[in-house]
Design a protein around this motif. Structure first.
Motif, PDB file in Angstrom:
ATOM      1  N   GLY A  47      11.233  16.314 -20.235  1.00 27.76           N
ATOM      2  CA  GLY A  47      10.798  15.056 -20.828  1.00 27.76           C
ATOM      3  C   GLY A  47      11.158  13.812 -20.035  1.00 27.76           C
ATOM      4  O   GLY A  47      10.995  12.703 -20.509  1.00 27.76           O
ATOM      5  N   SER A  48      11.644  13.968 -18.792  1.00 33.37           N
ATOM      6  CA  SER A  48      12.052  12.821 -17.996  1.00 33.37           C
ATOM      7  C   SER A  48      11.501  12.934 -16.576  1.00 33.37           C
ATOM      8  O   SER A  48      11.682  13.944 -15.903  1.00 33.37           O
ATOM      9  CB  SER A  48      13.582  12.749 -17.953  1.00 33.37           C
ATOM     10  N   LEU A  49      10.814  11.881 -16.120  1.00 28.96           N
ATOM     11  CA  LEU A  49      10.251  11.824 -14.774  1.00 28.96           C
ATOM     12  C   LEU A  49      10.781  10.599 -14.040  1.00 28.96           C
ATOM     13  O   LEU A  49      11.172   9.627 -14.669  1.00 28.96           O
ATOM     14  CB  LEU A  49       8.722  11.721 -14.833  1.00 28.96           C
ATOM     15  N   VAL A  50      10.759  10.666 -12.706  1.00 32.19           N
ATOM     16  CA  VAL A  50      11.146   9.520 -11.889  1.00 32.19           C
ATOM     17  C   VAL A  50      10.028   9.235 -10.904  1.00 32.19           C
ATOM     18  O   VAL A  50       9.585  10.128 -10.167  1.00 32.19           O
ATOM     19  CB  VAL A  50      12.455   9.777 -11.111  1.00 32.19           C
ATOM     20  N   LEU A  51       9.542   8.006 -10.895  1.00 28.54           N
ATOM     21  CA  LEU A  51       8.550   7.527  -9.927  1.00 28.54           C
ATOM     22  C   LEU A  51       9.319   6.751  -8.874  1.00 28.54           C
ATOM     23  O   LEU A  51      10.048   5.815  -9.196  1.00 28.54           O
ATOM     24  CB  LEU A  51       7.522   6.626 -10.605  1.00 28.54           C
ATOM     25  N   ILE A  52       9.183   7.148  -7.593  1.00 25.65           N
ATOM     26  CA  ILE A  52       9.886   6.495  -6.490  1.00 25.65           C
ATOM     27  C   ILE A  52       8.848   5.897  -5.551  1.00 25.65           C
ATOM     28  O   ILE A  52       7.901   6.569  -5.155  1.00 25.65           O
ATOM     29  CB  ILE A  52      10.765   7.502  -5.726  1.00 25.65           C
ATOM     30  N   ILE A  53       9.025   4.612  -5.212  1.00 26.22           N
ATOM     31  CA  ILE A  53       8.086   3.897  -4.344  1.00 26.22           C
ATOM     32  C   ILE A  53       8.873   3.214  -3.234  1.00 26.22           C
ATOM     33  O   ILE A  53       9.897   2.585  -3.490  1.00 26.22           O
ATOM     34  CB  ILE A  53       7.284   2.837  -5.122  1.00 26.22           C
ATOM     35  N   GLY A  54       8.379   3.346  -1.990  1.00 27.71           N
ATOM     36  CA  GLY A  54       9.020   2.685  -0.862  1.00 27.71           C
ATOM     37  C   GLY A  54       7.978   2.262   0.163  1.00 27.71           C
ATOM     38  O   GLY A  54       6.879   2.817   0.219  1.00 27.71           O
ATOM     39  N   HIS A  55       8.311   1.288   0.991  1.00 30.23           N
ATOM     40  CA  HIS A  55       7.404   0.816   2.044  1.00 30.23           C
ATOM     41  C   HIS A  55       7.207   1.931   3.064  1.00 30.23           C
ATOM     42  O   HIS A  55       8.146   2.617   3.440  1.00 30.23           O
ATOM     43  CB  HIS A  55       7.975  -0.436   2.712  1.00 30.23           C
ATOM     44  N   ARG A  56       5.982   2.127   3.500  1.00 29.70           N
ATOM     45  CA  ARG A  56       5.656   3.245   4.383  1.00 29.70           C
ATOM     46  C   ARG A  56       6.152   3.038   5.817  1.00 29.70           C
ATOM     47  O   ARG A  56       6.546   3.990   6.476  1.00 29.70           O
ATOM     48  CB  ARG A  56       4.136   3.448   4.380  1.00 29.70           C
ATOM     49  N   MET A  57       6.146   1.809   6.314  1.00 33.15           N
ATOM     50  CA  MET A  57       6.433   1.564   7.717  1.00 33.15           C
ATOM     51  C   MET A  57       7.846   1.037   7.987  1.00 33.15           C
ATOM     52  O   MET A  57       8.360   1.200   9.076  1.00 33.15           O
ATOM     53  CB  MET A  57       5.415   0.577   8.290  1.00 33.15           C
ATOM     54  N   GLU A  58       8.451   0.382   7.042  1.00 35.58           N
ATOM     55  CA  GLU A  58       9.750  -0.239   7.255  1.00 35.58           C
ATOM     56  C   GLU A  58      10.820   0.422   6.387  1.00 35.58           C
ATOM     57  O   GLU A  58      10.584   0.725   5.233  1.00 35.58           O
ATOM     58  CB  GLU A  58       9.688  -1.725   6.910  1.00 35.58           C
ATOM     59  N   LYS A  59      11.989   0.614   6.978  1.00 37.44           N
ATOM     60  CA  LYS A  59      13.108   1.112   6.189  1.00 37.44           C
ATOM     61  C   LYS A  59      13.620  -0.026   5.320  1.00 37.44           C
ATOM     62  O   LYS A  59      13.569  -1.182   5.699  1.00 37.44           O
ATOM     63  CB  LYS A  59      14.224   1.602   7.107  1.00 37.44           C
ATOM     64  N   THR A  89       0.303   8.070  -0.363  1.00 33.01           N
ATOM     65  CA  THR A  89       0.251   6.709   0.156  1.00 33.01           C
ATOM     66  C   THR A  89      -0.640   5.844  -0.722  1.00 33.01           C
ATOM     67  O   THR A  89      -1.658   6.308  -1.235  1.00 33.01           O
ATOM     68  CB  THR A  89      -0.299   6.701   1.598  1.00 33.01           C
ATOM     69  N   ILE A  90      -0.241   4.594  -0.900  1.00 34.17           N
ATOM     70  CA  ILE A  90      -1.041   3.611  -1.610  1.00 34.17           C
ATOM     71  C   ILE A  90      -1.009   2.318  -0.792  1.00 34.17           C
ATOM     72  O   ILE A  90      -0.011   1.996  -0.148  1.00 34.17           O
ATOM     73  CB  ILE A  90      -0.524   3.376  -3.045  1.00 34.17           C
ATOM     74  N   THR A  91      -2.126   1.588  -0.786  1.00 27.20           N
ATOM     75  CA  THR A  91      -2.203   0.312  -0.074  1.00 27.20           C
ATOM     76  C   THR A  91      -2.278  -0.821  -1.093  1.00 27.20           C
ATOM     77  O   THR A  91      -3.118  -0.798  -1.990  1.00 27.20           O
ATOM     78  CB  THR A  91      -3.450   0.264   0.836  1.00 27.20           C
ATOM     79  N   VAL A  92      -1.390  -1.799  -0.927  1.00 28.23           N
ATOM     80  CA  VAL A  92      -1.365  -2.981  -1.794  1.00 28.23           C
ATOM     81  C   VAL A  92      -1.364  -4.201  -0.890  1.00 28.23           C
ATOM     82  O   VAL A  92      -0.432  -4.402  -0.114  1.00 28.23           O
ATOM     83  CB  VAL A  92      -0.117  -2.993  -2.702  1.00 28.23           C
ATOM     84  N   GLU A  93      -2.425  -5.000  -0.970  1.00 28.21           N
ATOM     85  CA  GLU A  93      -2.578  -6.197  -0.138  1.00 28.21           C
ATOM     86  C   GLU A  93      -2.301  -5.898   1.340  1.00 28.21           C
ATOM     87  O   GLU A  93      -1.502  -6.565   1.994  1.00 28.21           O
ATOM     88  CB  GLU A  93      -1.686  -7.324  -0.655  1.00 28.21           C
ATOM     89  N   ASN A  94      -2.953  -4.852   1.858  1.00 24.97           N
ATOM     90  CA  ASN A  94      -2.864  -4.418   3.255  1.00 24.97           C
ATOM     91  C   ASN A  94      -1.480  -3.920   3.673  1.00 24.97           C
ATOM     92  O   ASN A  94      -1.203  -3.802   4.859  1.00 24.97           O
ATOM     93  CB  ASN A  94      -3.336  -5.518   4.210  1.00 24.97           C
ATOM     94  N   GLU A  95      -0.609  -3.623   2.733  1.00 19.10           N
ATOM     95  CA  GLU A  95       0.705  -3.039   3.012  1.00 19.10           C
ATOM     96  C   GLU A  95       0.692  -1.591   2.522  1.00 19.10           C
ATOM     97  O   GLU A  95       0.240  -1.304   1.417  1.00 19.10           O
ATOM     98  CB  GLU A  95       1.820  -3.803   2.297  1.00 19.10           C
ATOM     99  N   LEU A  96       1.202  -0.679   3.349  1.00 18.46           N
ATOM    100  CA  LEU A  96       1.242   0.731   2.985  1.00 18.46           C
ATOM    101  C   LEU A  96       2.565   1.072   2.314  1.00 18.46           C
ATOM    102  O   LEU A  96       3.635   0.708   2.808  1.00 18.46           O
ATOM    103  CB  LEU A  96       1.075   1.609   4.223  1.00 18.46           C
ATOM    104  N   TYR A  97       2.463   1.789   1.195  1.00 16.79           N
ATOM    105  CA  TYR A  97       3.636   2.256   0.467  1.00 16.79           C
ATOM    106  C   TYR A  97       3.495   3.750   0.222  1.00 16.79           C
ATOM    107  O   TYR A  97       2.381   4.274   0.137  1.00 16.79           O
ATOM    108  CB  TYR A  97       3.766   1.542  -0.881  1.00 16.79           C
TER     109      TYR A  97
END
Length: 61
Positions: A28-40, A10-18
């Motif tokens: 040699g290939s990675l994927v970073l996936i980020i999504g909102h923690r509370m909302e679909k 979990t990371i918090t950005v401007e009081n929003e949880l992701y």
């Protein structure tokens, strides 16, 4: 779609949880996936080239 709590962090950005996770797509290939923690909704996928091997993407949290 939200990310699974298992295997993500979990990371918090401007009081929003992701949630974020990194997975290996192949040598040699990675994927970073980020999504909102509370909302679909949308997620962002960032495809990266890296010298980090598959072992580090599976390293215990």
């Amino acid at each position: 779609m939200t990310l699974s709590k298992k295997g993500s962090r979990t990371i918090t950005v401007e009081n929003e949880l992701y949630s974020w996770a990194i997975s290996a797509k192949g040598k040699g290939s990675l994927v970073l996936i980020i999504g909102h923690r509370m909302e679909k909704g949308q997620k962002i996928e960032v495809h990266l080239q890296s010298d980090i091997n598959d072992y580090w993407t599976e390293f215990p949290h």
